[in-house]
Design a protein around this motif. Structure first.
Motif, mmCIF file in Angstrom:
data_model
loop_
_atom_site.group_PDB
_atom_site.id
_atom_site.type_symbol
_atom_site.label_atom_id
_atom_site.label_comp_id
_atom_site.label_asym_id
_atom_site.label_seq_id
_atom_site.Cartn_x
_atom_site.Cartn_y
_atom_site.Cartn_z
ATOM 1 N N LEU A 39 0.828 -1.203 0.000
ATOM 2 C CA LEU A 39 0.000 0.000 0.000
ATOM 3 C C LEU A 39 0.865 1.258 0.000
ATOM 4 O O LEU A 39 0.598 2.212 -0.749
ATOM 5 C CB LEU A 39 -0.919 -0.021 1.230
ATOM 6 N N MET A 40 1.927 1.277 0.814
ATOM 7 C CA MET A 40 2.814 2.437 0.869
ATOM 8 C C MET A 40 3.538 2.646 -0.459
ATOM 9 O O MET A 40 3.734 3.793 -0.887
ATOM 10 C CB MET A 40 3.814 2.275 2.011
ATOM 11 N N GLN A 41 3.882 1.566 -1.112
ATOM 12 C CA GLN A 41 4.566 1.683 -2.397
ATOM 13 C C GLN A 41 3.661 2.347 -3.434
ATOM 14 O O GLN A 41 4.102 3.226 -4.184
ATOM 15 C CB GLN A 41 5.017 0.310 -2.884
ATOM 16 N N ARG A 42 2.378 1.937 -3.473
ATOM 17 C CA ARG A 42 1.450 2.536 -4.441
ATOM 18 C C ARG A 42 1.179 4.006 -4.116
ATOM 19 O O ARG A 42 0.891 4.800 -5.006
ATOM 20 C CB ARG A 42 0.123 1.762 -4.465
ATOM 21 N N LEU A 43 1.267 4.369 -2.841
ATOM 22 C CA LEU A 43 1.040 5.757 -2.435
ATOM 23 C C LEU A 43 2.291 6.618 -2.593
ATOM 24 O O LEU A 43 2.244 7.829 -2.366
ATOM 25 C CB LEU A 43 0.574 5.808 -0.976
ATOM 26 N N GLY A 44 3.390 6.003 -2.978
ATOM 27 C CA GLY A 44 4.638 6.747 -3.161
ATOM 28 C C GLY A 44 5.331 7.068 -1.857
ATOM 29 O O GLY A 44 6.122 8.020 -1.786
ATOM 30 N N ILE A 45 5.067 6.300 -0.810
ATOM 31 C CA ILE A 45 5.691 6.533 0.499
ATOM 32 C C ILE A 45 6.937 5.656 0.625
ATOM 33 O O ILE A 45 6.846 4.426 0.541
ATOM 34 C CB ILE A 45 4.720 6.216 1.650
ATOM 35 N N ASP A 46 8.087 6.273 0.799
ATOM 36 C CA ASP A 46 9.346 5.556 1.031
ATOM 37 C C ASP A 46 9.896 6.080 2.350
ATOM 38 O O ASP A 46 10.749 6.973 2.390
ATOM 39 C CB ASP A 46 10.312 5.810 -0.125
ATOM 40 N N ASP A 47 9.365 5.530 3.451
ATOM 41 C CA ASP A 47 9.638 6.116 4.761
ATOM 42 C C ASP A 47 9.576 5.018 5.819
ATOM 43 O O ASP A 47 8.495 4.627 6.270
ATOM 44 C CB ASP A 47 8.589 7.209 5.039
ATOM 45 N N ASN A 48 10.718 4.484 6.216
ATOM 46 C CA ASN A 48 10.755 3.405 7.205
ATOM 47 C C ASN A 48 10.218 3.865 8.561
ATOM 48 O O ASN A 48 9.593 3.095 9.293
ATOM 49 C CB ASN A 48 12.190 2.889 7.366
ATOM 50 N N GLU A 49 10.482 5.129 8.898
ATOM 51 C CA GLU A 49 9.976 5.655 10.164
ATOM 52 C C GLU A 49 8.447 5.612 10.196
ATOM 53 O O GLU A 49 7.841 5.222 11.201
ATOM 54 C CB GLU A 49 10.453 7.094 10.371
ATOM 55 N N ALA A 50 7.822 5.997 9.088
ATOM 56 C CA ALA A 50 6.361 5.976 9.011
ATOM 57 C C ALA A 50 5.835 4.549 9.082
ATOM 58 O O ALA A 50 4.826 4.276 9.752
ATOM 59 C CB ALA A 50 5.894 6.651 7.725
ATOM 60 N N ALA A 51 6.487 3.610 8.397
ATOM 61 C CA ALA A 51 6.054 2.211 8.419
ATOM 62 C C ALA A 51 6.119 1.653 9.838
ATOM 63 O O ALA A 51 5.182 0.972 10.298
ATOM 64 C CB ALA A 51 6.915 1.383 7.468
ATOM 65 N N ASN A 52 7.207 1.913 10.533
ATOM 66 C CA ASN A 52 7.345 1.429 11.908
ATOM 67 C C ASN A 52 6.319 2.085 12.833
ATOM 68 O O ASN A 52 5.794 1.444 13.752
ATOM 69 C CB ASN A 52 8.770 1.701 12.421
ATOM 70 N N PHE A 53 6.037 3.361 12.595
ATOM 71 C CA PHE A 53 5.062 4.080 13.419
ATOM 72 C C PHE A 53 3.666 3.476 13.245
ATOM 73 O O PHE A 53 2.935 3.278 14.229
ATOM 74 C CB PHE A 53 5.053 5.557 13.027
ATOM 75 N N ILE A 54 3.288 3.176 12.016
ATOM 76 C CA ILE A 54 1.962 2.597 11.752
ATOM 77 C C ILE A 54 1.827 1.227 12.411
ATOM 78 O O ILE A 54 0.776 0.871 12.941
ATOM 79 C CB ILE A 54 1.709 2.509 10.231
ATOM 80 N N ARG A 55 2.909 0.447 12.406
ATOM 81 C CA ARG A 55 2.856 -0.896 13.003
ATOM 82 C C ARG A 55 2.839 -0.849 14.533
ATOM 83 O O ARG A 55 2.246 -1.731 15.171
ATOM 84 C CB ARG A 55 4.062 -1.717 12.542
ATOM 85 N N SER A 56 3.449 0.158 15.127
ATOM 86 C CA SER A 56 3.624 0.160 16.576
ATOM 87 C C SER A 56 2.632 1.047 17.330
ATOM 88 O O SER A 56 2.305 0.760 18.477
ATOM 89 C CB SER A 56 5.051 0.614 16.932
ATOM 90 N N ASN A 57 2.137 2.097 16.705
ATOM 91 C CA ASN A 57 1.239 3.015 17.390
ATOM 92 C C ASN A 57 -0.189 2.450 17.403
ATOM 93 O O ASN A 57 -0.718 2.026 16.361
ATOM 94 C CB ASN A 57 1.257 4.386 16.691
ATOM 95 N N ALA A 58 -0.832 2.454 18.578
ATOM 96 C CA ALA A 58 -2.159 1.851 18.736
ATOM 97 C C ALA A 58 -3.198 2.512 17.832
ATOM 98 O O ALA A 58 -4.065 1.835 17.271
ATOM 99 C CB ALA A 58 -2.598 1.934 20.191
ATOM 100 N N THR A 59 -3.119 3.817 17.677
ATOM 101 C CA THR A 59 -4.075 4.526 16.825
ATOM 102 C C THR A 59 -3.747 4.356 15.356
ATOM 103 O O THR A 59 -4.628 4.063 14.535
ATOM 104 C CB THR A 59 -4.088 6.031 17.175
ATOM 105 N N ALA A 60 -2.486 4.499 15.005
ATOM 106 C CA ALA A 60 -2.072 4.400 13.602
ATOM 107 C C ALA A 60 -2.304 3.014 13.023
ATOM 108 O O ALA A 60 -2.470 2.849 11.811
ATOM 109 C CB ALA A 60 -0.602 4.790 13.471
ATOM 110 N N ARG A 61 -2.348 1.986 13.892
ATOM 111 C CA ARG A 61 -2.559 0.618 13.403
ATOM 112 C C ARG A 61 -3.919 0.449 12.739
ATOM 113 O O ARG A 61 -4.170 -0.571 12.088
ATOM 114 C CB ARG A 61 -2.433 -0.387 14.552
ATOM 115 N N GLY A 62 -4.814 1.431 12.884
ATOM 116 C CA GLY A 62 -6.094 1.362 12.194
ATOM 117 C C GLY A 62 -5.941 1.246 10.691
ATOM 118 O O GLY A 62 -6.816 0.717 10.004
ATOM 119 N N VAL A 63 -4.812 1.719 10.153
ATOM 120 C CA VAL A 63 -4.547 1.591 8.723
ATOM 121 C C VAL A 63 -4.498 0.129 8.322
ATOM 122 O O VAL A 63 -4.964 -0.267 7.244
ATOM 123 C CB VAL A 63 -3.221 2.299 8.354
ATOM 124 N N LEU A 64 -3.954 -0.714 9.202
ATOM 125 C CA LEU A 64 -3.808 -2.136 8.894
ATOM 126 C C LEU A 64 -5.144 -2.877 8.948
ATOM 127 O O LEU A 64 -5.241 -4.016 8.493
ATOM 128 C CB LEU A 64 -2.827 -2.789 9.878
#
Length: 396
Positions: A39-64
């Protein structure tokens, strides 16, 4: 007089006019089996910090947890660093307020929050004809199942949708839908409906009285809420009426003091009226039985249940249509069915023939406001030609 002026620094001016960080906006839909990386690749996101944040943050995990088909919008810098990501949460389809998930990059790092979404309300109009079943007709008219279920609840005091429907019966319905950025979010309540069953026509419109919760009324201002439902089950058939019969187990000719509704084991049983649980337990031939005490001298009994609704206890307040148990064959029963009794002064009466009054009709200022609402809905019904069951109109 001569004055020497300093020449402007053109390179500094050009640098000031050039954006320090250009932002790119992209939008994608979640695909079946999508991973966060895809999904991040199709959105043009190349950001490991953002990927780790989405996986670890309780609120951001809603994306998954977003379902396939949901749209996600991302803002990124030229190097793929995430600036902002937003998406409508899947639970926005529930009855509660719609919510958006927003992830933003701030000076001290990424932050995630959930905020209320501003929704666009639309009024949908649909018309259909019964050819086999209600839900087949509503599917053909592109009416959501939740709206079809509302229609069943709305007219259940007048129509037994398991036994009374006839081929050629017609219906019109006006209901709310809510959208966000052109994407469907959820359906709301029915605003008006009309059902032509056999030679009878039933109409209803939603109206909110001053200082009272809203309800459904006929077009002349009379409340459609009756004290008791016509059937405690949504879809069923009567296997034995209120009459003399040969008892299937005792083999004796005796009065059947209730109505039996044949239905599969586990079919939900609803309270036919507002009341209090007077008894919940086992009684000889009745098997698992619930007795509800209503106002004045009315009571109802529901027998042969396979099990009771979770947490049901004596003394509980019960609302009309609330789940109280499930169809079974406990006690003296030869097969799964609901034995339903309607009692007046503890004496069984035929629930299919007793006349129970409706609530009080509208009057005064409420009636005047109601007439304007009813007139608008009558006009909408007129737009749906009764000669053409395929009419489908949507308006804002």
């Amino acid at each position: 007089m001569v004055e020497n002026l300093a020449l402007p620094n053109l390179s500094e001016q050009i640098a000031g006019m050039t954006p320090s960080a250009q932002v790119f906006v992209s939008e994608e839909k979640v695909r079946p089996g999508d991973t966060l990386a895809a999904l991040m690749q199709r959105l043009g996101i190349d950001d490991n910090e953002a990927a780790n944040f989405i996986r670890s943050n309780a609120t951001a995990r809603g994306v998954l947890q977003l379902k396939a088909g949901k749209r996600i919008q991302a803002q990124t810098r030229a190097d793929g660093q995430l600036v902002q990501l937003s998406a409508a949460l899947d639970d926005a389809r529930d009855a509660g307020p719609a919510k958006n998930l927003i992830i933003t990059r701030e000076a001290d790092g990424l932050r995630a929050k959930v905020s209320a979404a501003a929704l666009e309300r639309r009024v949908e109009m649909r018309s259909g004809e019964i050819r086999s079943s209600l839900f087949a007709a509503t599917d053909a008219a592109q009416i959501p199942d939740v709206v079809a279920s509302q229609m069943v609840d709305m007219f259940s005091t007048e129509i037994d949708f398991g036994a009374d429907l006839r081929r050629g019966d017609r219906f019109n319905v006006v209901y709310e839908s809510f959208w966000q950025d052109g994407e469907f979010v959820r359906t709301g309540r029915i605003l008006a409906a009309e059902f032509r069953n056999g030679g009878d026509t039933y109409q209803t419109v939603w109206f909110e009285e001053a200082g009272k919760p809203g309800g459904y009324f006929s077009f002349d201002g009379k409340s459609l809420k009756k004290a008791f439902l016509k059937s405690p089950l949504e879809f069923t058939r009567i296997s034995s009426g209120f009459s003399m019969r040969m008892h299937p187990i005792l083999g004796q000719w005796k009065q059947h003091k209730g109505v039996d509704f044949a239905a599969p084991t586990g079919t939900p049983i609803r309270a036919s009226g507002d009341g209090t649980v007077e008894f919940v337990g086992t009684q000889s031939g009745y098997g698992n039985v619930v007795v509800l005490k209503h106002w004045s001298n009315y009571s109802t009994a529901y027998a042969h249940m396979s099990r009771f609704a979770s947490g049901l206890h004596k003394g509980d307040k019960i609302s009309q249509g609330e789940l109280i148990g499930y169809v079974g064959s406990t006690g003296w029963a030869t097969g799964p069915h609901l034995h339903y009794e309607f009692r007046v002064n503890n004496e069984p009466r035929d629930p299919l023939s007793i006349d129970i009054p409706n609530a009080q009709p509208l009057a005064g200022a409420d009636l005047q406001r109601f007439r304007k609402v009813a007139s608008d809905m009558s006009h909408r019904f007129a737009l749906m030609s009764p000669q053409d069951a395929s009419v489908q109109v949507a308006s804002k």
